[in-house]
Design a protein around this motif. Structure first.
Motif, PDB file in Angstrom:
ATOM      1  N   ASN A 176       0.846  -1.195   0.000  1.00 29.01           N
ATOM      2  CA  ASN A 176       0.000   0.000   0.000  1.00 29.01           C
ATOM      3  C   ASN A 176       0.883   1.246   0.000  1.00 29.01           C
ATOM      4  O   ASN A 176       2.114   1.151   0.075  1.00 29.01           O
ATOM      5  CB  ASN A 176      -0.923  -0.012   1.225  1.00 29.01           C
ATOM      6  CG  ASN A 176      -2.228   0.716   0.983  1.00 29.01           C
ATOM      7  OD1 ASN A 176      -2.305   1.609   0.152  1.00 29.01           O
ATOM      8  ND2 ASN A 176      -3.265   0.344   1.716  1.00 29.01           N
ATOM      9  N   THR A 188      -7.603  -1.780  -1.511  1.00 30.77           N
ATOM     10  CA  THR A 188      -6.706  -2.050  -0.386  1.00 30.77           C
ATOM     11  C   THR A 188      -7.368  -1.752   0.956  1.00 30.77           C
ATOM     12  O   THR A 188      -7.088  -2.435   1.952  1.00 30.77           O
ATOM     13  CB  THR A 188      -5.412  -1.218  -0.521  1.00 30.77           C
ATOM     14  OG1 THR A 188      -5.746   0.167  -0.682  1.00 30.77           O
ATOM     15  CG2 THR A 188      -4.596  -1.670  -1.723  1.00 30.77           C
ATOM     16  N   ASN A 206      -0.083  -2.833   6.645  1.00 32.21           N
ATOM     17  CA  ASN A 206       0.317  -2.363   5.321  1.00 32.21           C
ATOM     18  C   ASN A 206       1.833  -2.370   5.161  1.00 32.21           C
ATOM     19  O   ASN A 206       2.575  -2.092   6.112  1.00 32.21           O
ATOM     20  CB  ASN A 206      -0.212  -0.952   5.070  1.00 32.21           C
ATOM     21  CG  ASN A 206      -1.687  -0.933   4.728  1.00 32.21           C
ATOM     22  OD1 ASN A 206      -2.209  -1.898   4.169  1.00 32.21           O
ATOM     23  ND2 ASN A 206      -2.364   0.160   5.036  1.00 32.21           N
ATOM     24  N   CYS A 222      -0.655  -8.296  -3.149  1.00 29.02           N
ATOM     25  CA  CYS A 222      -1.083  -7.150  -3.943  1.00 29.02           C
ATOM     26  C   CYS A 222      -1.760  -7.661  -5.205  1.00 29.02           C
ATOM     27  O   CYS A 222      -1.764  -8.874  -5.473  1.00 29.02           O
ATOM     28  CB  CYS A 222       0.110  -6.263  -4.316  1.00 29.02           C
ATOM     29  SG  CYS A 222       1.367  -7.107  -5.298  1.00 29.02           S
TER      30      CYS A 222
END
Length: 342
Positions: A176, A188, A206, A222
């Motif tokens: 992130n 996210t 994160n 991700c």
């Protein structure tokens, strides 16, 4: 037959793997071409009885659309390779070249694991901590993702890190733009909340870009778009760093002497930074062991890709994934191989 340096480097790497890893190798592709390259290798360097050629007709070129090409070329090298695993005549596939074709062939021939909506490609990257790589996924299989896809990637990544890499309690991070839970885009933010509420994963929060190589996380999840960009950037940085090192080392006799004295140290630097040393990326979520190598893979990278595949087989990763995902996913997704990768 796939890759920028195929089949010469692919064959060379496979023969090194046969000798060093004590595995049986099936070389899939044009029998005449493969035979001619095999003759260039000394038979003392590998066990000829444990190397077999499986003929295939044609290959998927880089410019071809994967699904269409597989339909037109059902006997291509990647399709035949996947069929060998499906028929249990091989334990794993190692492929370099057209990533989309490997993905599509795996889905069409092998199908997905029950409970997995989308498979993910997991790649190992070096970190600042020696012998502690980080697993990054997805690095290109899924450009557009839903929150539940990333949740599944996270679970598969943690299981792989634990069972194949030997990490006792893998720490998971979500890639992130900031550490705060409210940072990032809609995807996210939703994934952060889902992972934080999860009781099955040790979610460490994160992970910003600089955290990827810090060693703070064992697994970072991700979407495939961001992951592929990050992977290619990391490869580029490694090449630049090695080139700068070569250019800036002292020249002349004193420089040559210094390089000789530092040879072992420089070799270790290369091993830690060179992505070839980490082999291929494992395709997690399909009903078979499949390792996808870089298109520019040479012999050393192919050897390491075979090592990754062997480790997955030896650690019964596929069985463990099936068992754990079945327990963790309340409503399994039907194993339909007709859903192509995005």
């Amino acid at each position: 037959m796939g890759g920028d340096y195929a089949p010469k480097e692919i064959i060379a790497g496979a023969l090194i793997a046969q000798a060093k890893l004590n595995v049986d190798v099936l070389l899939v592709g044009d029998e005449n071409i493969i035979s001619s390259y095999l003759k260039q290798h000394k038979r003392d360097d590998y066990d000829p009885k444990r190397v077999e050629i499986v003929h295939a007709e044609g290959q998927i070129e880089m410019h071809e659309e994967p699904l269409e090409a597989l339909r037109r070329k059902p006997k291509s090298s990647i399709a035949v390779s996947m069929d060998l695993v499906k028929k249990k005549e091989a334990d794993a596939v190692v492929a370099a070249g057209h990533t989309g074709a490997a993905m599509a062939a795996a889905l069409l021939r092998l199908g997905r694991l029950p409970g997995v909506d989308r498979p993910a490609i997991g790649a190992l990257l070096p970190t600042l901590i020696p012998h502690k790589p980080v697993l990054l996924l997805d690095v290109g299989a899924n450009v557009d993702c839903r929150p539940k896809f990333l949740e599944q990637f996270a679970l598969m990544g943690v299981l792989y890190s634990h069972y194949a890499l030997g990490v006792h309690e893998p720490k998971l991070g979500l890639l992130n733009i900031g550490e705060e839970a409210c940072k990032g885009n809609d995807l996210t933010v939703k994934v952060y909340q889902a992972l934080e509420d999860s009781q099955r994963i040790e979610f460490a929060g994160n992970a910003e870009g600089r955290d990827v190589v810090s060693g703070k996380f064992d697994v970072i999840v991700c979407d495939g778009f961001m992951g592929n960009v990050l992977l290619k950037f990391a490869e580029g940085v490694g090449l630049v760093a090695m080139q700068i090192l070569k250019e800036e080392l002292p020249r002349g006799w004193w420089g040559k002497l210094g390089v000789m004295l530092m040879r072992s140290n420089l070799k270790k630097v290369k091993q830690r930074m060179d992505y070839d040393e980490y082999g291929g990326a494992l395709l997690l979520g399909v009903a078979g062991v499949c390792v996808i190598g870089h298109g520019s893979s040479k012999a050393s990278s192919i050897y390491n890709a075979v090592r990754v595949a062997k480790d997955a087989v030896d650690n019964k990763l596929l069985d463990r994934l099936k068992e754990k995902i079945k327990k963790e996913v309340a409503v399994p997704v039907a194993d339909t191989p007709d859903d192509p990768p995005t």
